[in-house]
Design a protein around this motif. Structure first.
Motif, PDB file in Angstrom:
ATOM      1  N   GLU A   1     -12.688   4.098   8.271  1.00 23.20           N
ATOM      2  CA  GLU A   1     -11.277   3.236   7.639  1.00 23.20           C
ATOM      3  C   GLU A   1     -11.531   3.131   6.632  1.00 23.20           C
ATOM      4  O   GLU A   1     -12.450   2.687   5.813  1.00 23.20           O
ATOM      5  CB  GLU A   1     -11.596   2.011   8.796  1.00 23.20           C
ATOM      6  N   TYR A   2     -10.132   2.802   5.637  1.00 20.25           N
ATOM      7  CA  TYR A   2     -10.479   2.561   4.729  1.00 20.25           C
ATOM      8  C   TYR A   2      -9.350   1.969   4.193  1.00 20.25           C
ATOM      9  O   TYR A   2      -8.230   1.748   4.946  1.00 20.25           O
ATOM     10  CB  TYR A   2     -10.570   3.719   3.520  1.00 20.25           C
ATOM     11  N   SER A   3      -8.955   1.174   2.955  1.00 19.69           N
ATOM     12  CA  SER A   3      -7.592   0.213   2.540  1.00 19.69           C
ATOM     13  C   SER A   3      -6.500   1.037   1.818  1.00 19.69           C
ATOM     14  O   SER A   3      -7.108   1.635   0.900  1.00 19.69           O
ATOM     15  CB  SER A   3      -7.898  -0.809   1.751  1.00 19.69           C
TER      16      SER A   3
ATOM     17  N   ILE B   1      -3.266   2.012  -0.947  1.00 20.49           N
ATOM     18  CA  ILE B   1      -2.920   1.266  -2.467  1.00 20.49           C
ATOM     19  C   ILE B   1      -2.717  -0.384  -1.751  1.00 20.49           C
ATOM     20  O   ILE B   1      -2.291  -0.827  -2.551  1.00 20.49           O
ATOM     21  CB  ILE B   1      -2.236   2.383  -2.932  1.00 20.49           C
ATOM     22  N   PHE B   2      -1.592   0.015  -0.931  1.00 16.59           N
ATOM     23  CA  PHE B   2      -1.086  -1.543  -0.166  1.00 16.59           C
ATOM     24  C   PHE B   2      -1.395  -2.350   0.143  1.00 16.59           C
ATOM     25  O   PHE B   2      -1.607  -3.404   0.938  1.00 16.59           O
ATOM     26  CB  PHE B   2       0.529  -0.671   1.055  1.00 16.59           C
TER      27      PHE B   2
ATOM     28  N   LEU C   1      -4.921  -1.068   6.353  1.00 18.88           N
ATOM     29  CA  LEU C   1      -6.349  -0.801   6.890  1.00 18.88           C
ATOM     30  C   LEU C   1      -5.906   0.785   7.672  1.00 18.88           C
ATOM     31  O   LEU C   1      -5.147   1.115   7.954  1.00 18.88           O
ATOM     32  CB  LEU C   1      -6.432  -1.494   8.014  1.00 18.88           C
TER      33      LEU C   1
ATOM     34  N   GLN D   1      -7.245   4.973   9.080  1.00 19.60           N
ATOM     35  CA  GLN D   1      -8.423   5.519  10.388  1.00 19.60           C
ATOM     36  C   GLN D   1      -7.797   6.505  10.557  1.00 19.60           C
ATOM     37  O   GLN D   1      -7.415   7.644  10.505  1.00 19.60           O
ATOM     38  CB  GLN D   1      -8.601   4.502  11.428  1.00 19.60           C
TER      39      GLN D   1
ATOM     40  N   GLU E   1       2.855  -8.641 -10.779  1.00 15.25           N
ATOM     41  CA  GLU E   1       3.359  -7.055 -10.458  1.00 15.25           C
ATOM     42  C   GLU E   1       3.373  -6.901  -9.248  1.00 15.25           C
ATOM     43  O   GLU E   1       4.162  -5.601  -9.178  1.00 15.25           O
ATOM     44  CB  GLU E   1       1.962  -7.629 -11.495  1.00 15.25           C
TER      45      GLU E   1
ATOM     46  N   LEU F   1       6.388  -5.599  -8.448  1.00 18.31           N
ATOM     47  CA  LEU F   1       7.274  -4.054  -9.556  1.00 18.31           C
ATOM     48  C   LEU F   1       8.350  -2.923  -8.295  1.00 18.31           C
ATOM     49  O   LEU F   1       8.411  -2.204  -8.514  1.00 18.31           O
ATOM     50  CB  LEU F   1       7.091  -3.831 -10.587  1.00 18.31           C
ATOM     51  N   ALA F   2       6.853  -2.599  -7.926  1.00 20.40           N
ATOM     52  CA  ALA F   2       7.153  -1.046  -7.060  1.00 20.40           C
ATOM     53  C   ALA F   2       7.910  -1.162  -6.047  1.00 20.40           C
ATOM     54  O   ALA F   2       8.383   0.019  -5.512  1.00 20.40           O
ATOM     55  CB  ALA F   2       5.027  -1.208  -6.801  1.00 20.40           C
TER      56      ALA F   2
ATOM     57  N   ARG G   1       6.321   1.115   0.787  1.00 18.91           N
ATOM     58  CA  ARG G   1       7.825   1.399   0.065  1.00 18.91           C
ATOM     59  C   ARG G   1       9.292   2.010   1.480  1.00 18.91           C
ATOM     60  O   ARG G   1       9.957   1.380   1.665  1.00 18.91           O
ATOM     61  CB  ARG G   1       7.788   2.360  -0.958  1.00 18.91           C
TER      62      ARG G   1
ATOM     63  N   ALA H   1       7.335   6.898   4.531  1.00 18.56           N
ATOM     64  CA  ALA H   1       6.425   7.926   4.165  1.00 18.56           C
ATOM     65  C   ALA H   1       5.155   6.997   4.159  1.00 18.56           C
ATOM     66  O   ALA H   1       3.675   7.942   4.038  1.00 18.56           O
ATOM     67  CB  ALA H   1       6.986   8.480   2.889  1.00 18.56           C
ATOM     68  N   ASP H   2       5.315   5.745   3.265  1.00 17.05           N
ATOM     69  CA  ASP H   2       4.013   5.360   3.358  1.00 17.05           C
ATOM     70  C   ASP H   2       3.333   5.082   4.341  1.00 17.05           C
ATOM     71  O   ASP H   2       2.132   4.409   4.722  1.00 17.05           O
ATOM     72  CB  ASP H   2       3.973   3.963   2.436  1.00 17.05           C
TER      73      ASP H   2
END
Lengths: 267, 267, 267, 267
Positions: free
Chosen positions: A55-57, A59-60, A63, A65, A104, A107-108, A240, A243-244
């Protein structure tokens, strides 16, 4: 910043059954996290047969898997119990945040993305929000316009289509309506993000999608496919656009998902 | 991990002249950072007239500058001197990294994005790389195919078009060729990211765009608009495609950029 | 959020001369970034002889430079021109932010750290701030108390000593006074962070250290070694204390730094 | 990167009972995350009476829970079921990673921290590792030295003491032994981080602490308070030392924790 009263408890269940012919890498997003709007009391994530999962995080902060699905029958079952709000807030007086005052991390969510070509919706958006107070009221107008203009037809699109296509077809699934709402909001400088999750009372029951708009210093939820103010939501992932945050992303060809079952109840 | 020999020194100059009628918020990406492939020895960033500027890092680690451009004439001038490689590496034997072994930070670059609909290019990509060794050789085939199939025509598109449109039109600017290369690479599970920057010897001189592909445990550069192995590059920003890394993003209507001047020389 | 008026321009110069007997890995923090309180107009970073340098951002967002110093004479020269405030703000009415309302990124600065044993200063801090309004006024009392109680003696400590030792010795360098101020602030739940940087007019001129306290929704500067309100500062790095932000960190034994020269002037 | 075979299932239970006189802000770290070494199958986190809780990730990626404990009796109960390794790996041939080749995210774990004054242990460490192969073997020598030199005495220290104090006292709790091991490792350039978590078979049962050392491109576990190679661990949080990862951090005075109960069993 802390707390979600008045809160109700929701219990979700999601099961995916796969039939795998060739070992297939999968990336999934099926583990809700606690956040400002939800507190996860209890959750489980079972893969059968058991294989190692990492498991990882992303960029947003979602979580994710990662695993390699083995040949044969393979299933994933997740459950979650969380405390959430009974209502979506609708603060009509929440104002527009000037670009130069936006935090900040928002903004994305002003920029165009795969399924939200916000760079092409400026004129339409201005027409829709004509006369509205900058901020929440604009977002509310856009949400209402999407609800009234686009036919919500569960099952009408299998692959995601972009906001421009949604606008042409005049119908779509929850994801499509969210994409159009997002594209319109971003085109008038309202940061807007896609949410994948569960909604209590959805019919037919399935995973759901909606979006949030940043006004007055906070993110507020909008859902053109449900009644006004309907709370009872558990977010699984933010991004976003779709797709994300695909629930499951399969690398390699072939239809492997045989069945998916979702259930949301109160406790 | 450290060091860029054999290195040359490049000096860049970029100037933007605006004519502003209404105070306009801008987000810019014009400050290169030092990284594994470049060492910034000296740089400057001058706004005239002087206004407060706020700098932040976006989700990809790029430095972004936020400001409110005042009415009247407004200009930005940046310079940079950096040590960079003279050549792009071409390690034909750099292998494919299995999905489950990819570092987490590369995974975002496997997914479709605004201008790179990688979900629609699988069949074409497989055709192009038929017979190639998985990894660098596949990426190289794709790069060569883009170079040979799409006419590089500076000035041919003013607004970004997506990879699918590029493939139909058969011509495009550097950004377009990069988008197509990225979409093809991602469709066969090669993480691929967009780079905006400077290229020594580009003609006509302008800001440039290329892409990087992750194989054999590293990111390698590909540029379908330049000769083979041409180094002499300074990256300004990385992203999933041009939507993530616009040099300048203006909020509000009206043509305000009057002139842009770019120069790259050796020192 | 944007802008630093009334601003002055500062020009800094920092040079380090090394005499190296065995190739020595170094990590340096010598590249200021633009931020809310400073705008970097121009900067340079020259290593002589030229060796490859790799730059990265640490967990606090500081730019760090990694290199292997070669045998013989080795030098680093950096310059910076930045626009900064002429004054430190002193908003006496900036209030205490309740723990549960603090932004997440400030929470790390509430905990004890290597040189700031805030867990041992609660009683003293309460005594110092007795009667003060929670928030800026408390921080101001602590800053004044440190200034009055601890003798600022440049050169009095070569290796960093912790806040507790500073309090016992009753004298210290700028770093030591900052550590004590931080420990006291954190002990009464005021988030507090260490700043390494340049101060215009410092005598004798050297790299400098001060700290910032989070009250009323912002970070405010405190410097027990300078006069009240003295602006003219360029921050190079932020951290929990000096252990996080050493200007240069050498791996391996031996005295290698022969000379360091710092200069700050107005332009 | 994926998978933890041969794996066993561990079930943990942790309960904290508080008696609160004044509303007290708490920050807790009691929610384990899935990672490379553990897969969380099921977990729960119940606060009684129910109050709003806000969860966030700290700079090390740990999940932290913020809440305001109400007056009266207040309790927190967490459970977790996870798949973990049965053994700690002991790859004696895992080599030292040169400073300039270390991944960026390991560098913070080379520096001194609140309870690990690695800047004071160089001479001792060199003595301990004399003759060992650089890398795992050095770390193993240090681990063994700590185990043999420092008496593990559960309950011997109530407040954390630093590595230097541990070395003087010659006895300590698990946290103390970990701090000394970390300080020694860092002093010879082995990145080393503190782990708070659960250990199967610990006697008397309690929350536990150990550390990890980065050699040969991975983090390996060391635990001077348990037998060699003992796996059966669930990590809750990582940090530079105990100051980063306190299980619960209370703001304000007074003893409020009345009872803590921990249980770890196989399933």
């Amino acid at each position: 910043m802390i707390g979600i009263p008045p809160a109700i408890g929701l219990r979700t269940f999601c099961s995916l059954d796969f039939q795998i012919e060739v070992e297939t890498p999968l990336i999934l997003m099926l583990r809700p996290r606690s956040g400002e709007k939800q507190w996860v009391v209890r959750e489980s994530y079972v893969v059968t047969p058991y294989v190692g999962v990492c498991e990882y995080s992303d960029i947003f902060g979602n979580l994710c898997q990662r695993l390699i699905a083995p040949c044969g029958e393979f299933s994933i079952q997740t459950t979650c119990e969380a405390m959430v709000s009974t209502e979506i807030e609708s603060p009509l007086d929440s104002g527009f945040v000037e670009i130069h005052n936006l935090p900040e991390e928002t903004l994305a969510f002003l920029l165009p993305s795969r399924y939200c070509e916000s760079d092409r919706f400026g004129a339409l958006a201005l027409e829709i929000v004509a006369g509205a107070q900058p901020g929440y009221e604009q977002a509310e107008r856009i949400g209402r316009w999407v609800k009234n203009s686009i036919q919500y037809t569960p099952g009408s699109s299998n692959v995601p289509i972009s906001a421009a296509e949604v606008n042409t077809r005049q119908e779509g699934v929850c994801r499509d309506l969210a994409h159009l709402g997002i594209a319109l909001c971003r085109s008038i400088c309202l940061p807007s993000r896609f949410v994948a999750g569960y909604l209590y009372g959805l019919h037919p029951m399935d995973l759901h999608a909606w979006y949030e708009v940043y006004v007055g210093g906070r993110w507020y939820s909008f859902d053109p496919t449900s009644g006004p103010n309907s709370g009872g939501r558990i977010a699984i992932a933010y991004g976003r656009d779709a797709a994300d945050v695909s629930t499951f992303h399969q690398f390699g060809a072939g239809d492997i998902l045989m069945n998916m079952d979702v259930c949301v109840e109160m406790f």
